[in-house]
Design an enzyme around this catalytic site. Structure first.
Site, short mmCIF file in Angstrom:
data_model
loop_
_atom_site.label_atom_id
_atom_site.label_comp_id
_atom_site.label_asym_id
_atom_site.label_seq_id
_atom_site.Cartn_x
_atom_site.Cartn_y
_atom_site.Cartn_z
N MET A 30 0.85 -1.19 0.00
CA MET A 30 0.00 0.00 0.00
C MET A 30 0.89 1.25 0.00
O MET A 30 0.42 2.35 0.33
CB MET A 30 -0.94 -0.01 1.20
CG MET A 30 -1.90 -1.20 1.15
SD MET A 30 -3.46 -0.91 2.01
CE MET A 30 -2.88 -0.66 3.67
N GLY A 36 11.15 -2.80 5.42
CA GLY A 36 10.45 -4.08 5.40
C GLY A 36 9.97 -4.39 3.97
O GLY A 36 10.23 -5.48 3.44
N HIS A 37 9.31 -3.43 3.33
CA HIS A 37 8.87 -3.63 1.94
C HIS A 37 10.08 -3.88 1.03
O HIS A 37 10.05 -4.74 0.16
CB HIS A 37 8.18 -2.37 1.40
CG HIS A 37 6.91 -1.99 2.09
ND1 HIS A 37 6.77 -0.83 2.82
CD2 HIS A 37 5.71 -2.62 2.16
CE1 HIS A 37 5.54 -0.75 3.29
NE2 HIS A 37 4.87 -1.82 2.92
N GLY A 147 4.98 -9.88 4.00
CA GLY A 147 5.75 -9.76 5.23
C GLY A 147 5.09 -10.52 6.39
O GLY A 147 3.86 -10.46 6.56
N GLN A 153 -2.77 -12.13 7.91
CA GLN A 153 -2.93 -11.89 6.47
C GLN A 153 -2.21 -12.99 5.68
O GLN A 153 -2.74 -13.50 4.68
CB GLN A 153 -2.35 -10.51 6.13
CG GLN A 153 -2.23 -10.23 4.65
CD GLN A 153 -1.89 -8.79 4.35
OE1 GLN A 153 -2.77 -7.95 4.39
NE2 GLN A 153 -0.65 -8.50 4.03
N MET A 184 8.79 -2.67 11.69
CA MET A 184 8.59 -1.58 10.73
C MET A 184 7.16 -1.61 10.20
O MET A 184 6.63 -2.68 9.91
CB MET A 184 9.57 -1.73 9.58
CG MET A 184 10.96 -1.41 10.00
SD MET A 184 12.09 -1.37 8.61
CE MET A 184 13.62 -1.11 9.50
N SER A 186 4.23 1.23 8.01
CA SER A 186 3.95 2.57 7.47
C SER A 186 3.22 3.41 8.51
O SER A 186 3.29 4.63 8.51
CB SER A 186 3.11 2.48 6.20
OG SER A 186 3.75 1.63 5.27
O1 PAF Z 1 -0.10 -5.76 3.57
C1 PAF Z 1 -0.54 -4.83 2.86
O2 PAF Z 1 0.10 -3.80 2.67
C2 PAF Z 1 -1.92 -4.97 2.22
O3 PAF Z 1 -2.80 -5.62 3.07
C3 PAF Z 1 -1.88 -5.67 0.85
C4 PAF Z 1 -1.41 -7.10 0.94
C5 PAF Z 1 -0.95 -4.90 -0.09
C6 PAF Z 1 -3.27 -5.67 0.23
O4 PAF Z 1 -3.76 -4.38 0.06
#
Ligand code: PAF
Length: 283
Positions: A30, A36-37, A147, A153, A184, A186
């Site tokens: 997002m 982390g990303h 992550g 999730q 970490m 956002s």
């Molecule tokens: O983890 C996230 O940033 C969100 O839940 C994802 C997987 C990008 C879905 O919008």
């Protein structure tokens, strides 16, 4: 790196790569990228030829009173960071591109979407699984990277991929932490300096749980109680949950058995900011 905002253009670029037998990876995000990303992007690049990073603040996973509007965004900075980390294609669609007028189809993973986060955010996972299913269909990656910080999730998406026979593999990458141990996120930018200092207790409480278990403690209630006391000493606004569950089925443990793998997820608010974290322990 090339940026696409429209699905047909992205698809034809990816088809051209597939014709050249290139392997394709997807890192769904997002945005407001942090290390982390970027660790997901780097891992994806080390294992695939073409890395697609999607940046889309997905409205359908935010509840009516959540932070969709104020969720941090900075596409210029993200573009530079993604490029530097090895991203080949940035996919940055509009809300209308992903949810055109009349959109009415959703993907729902029952049961495991309703516990933990699902109790506090009842529509959250329906939004997550719907957008991830769309992204997997659009990009058709060999592997998609997520992550571990969003532990539930990861479990919900893996279940969807398995149940619906999707072809992509799901790779789960360890949580990246700040120097003091804070996971970490956002959303960490929302914390004021006092809250930021206190939030370190979340990782400390997870470390305490691991220590208790390694020292032979097998009673989940007692471990959770110790963690609660530690967190409460740092003035959280609320503790939404701390649970000890099976790492695959998310079922609550009444006792901890040797040789099993457990997940300890938690959600705690400091000020108005809700943070999640977790640890996976193979006992
Ligand atoms: O983890 C996230 O940033 C969100 O839940 C994802 C997987 C990008 C879905 O919008």
């Amino acid at each position: 790196m090339i940026t696409y905002s429209h699905i047909p253009e992205l698809r034809s670029a990816l088809n051209a790569s597939r014709e050249k037998k290139k392997t394709i990876a997807l890192v769904p995000t997002m945005g407001y990228l942090h290390d982390g990303h970027l660790s997901l992007v780097k891992k994806a690049k080390s294992e695939n030829d073409v890395v697609v990073v999607s940046i889309f603040v997905n409205p359908s996973q935010f509840g009516p009173n959540e932070d969709f509007v104020r969720y941090p965004r900075n596409i210029e900075r993200d573009t530079e960071l993604a490029n530097h980390a090895g991203c080949d294609i940035l996919f940055n669609p509009s809300v209308e591109e992903m949810y055109p007028a009349g959109f009415s189809s959703y993907a729902v993973v029952e049961d495991i979407s309703t516990v933990l986060e699902g109790k506090f955010r009842p529509t959250h996972f329906k939004g997550v699984t719907t957008v991830v299913l769309k992204l997997l269909n659009i990009v058709q990656p060999r592997i998609a990277y997520f992550g571990q910080k969003d532990a539930q999730q990861c479990v919900v998406i893996s279940k969807m991929v398995n149940d619906l026979n999707l072809q992509s593999e799901i790779s789960i990458v360890p949580t990246m932490r700040e120097m003091d141990g804070l996971a970490m996120s956002s959303r960490n930018v929302y914390l004021n300096s006092e809250e930021r200092k206190n939030a370190v207790v979340l990782n400390q409480s997870l470390q305490l749980a691991e220590k208790l278990i390694r020292n032979g403690e097998r009673n989940p209630a007692l471990i959770i109680n110790e963690m609660m006391n530690m967190i409460l000493s740092k003035n959280p606004t609320s503790i939404d949950y701390i649970e000890i569950v099976g790492s695959n089925d998310l079922e609550k443990k009444n006792t901890i058995e040797n040789d099993e793998t457990i997940l300890i997820p938690l959600a705690v608010r400091f000020g108005a900011t809700r943070l999640i974290d977790n640890i996976i322990i193979h006992v």
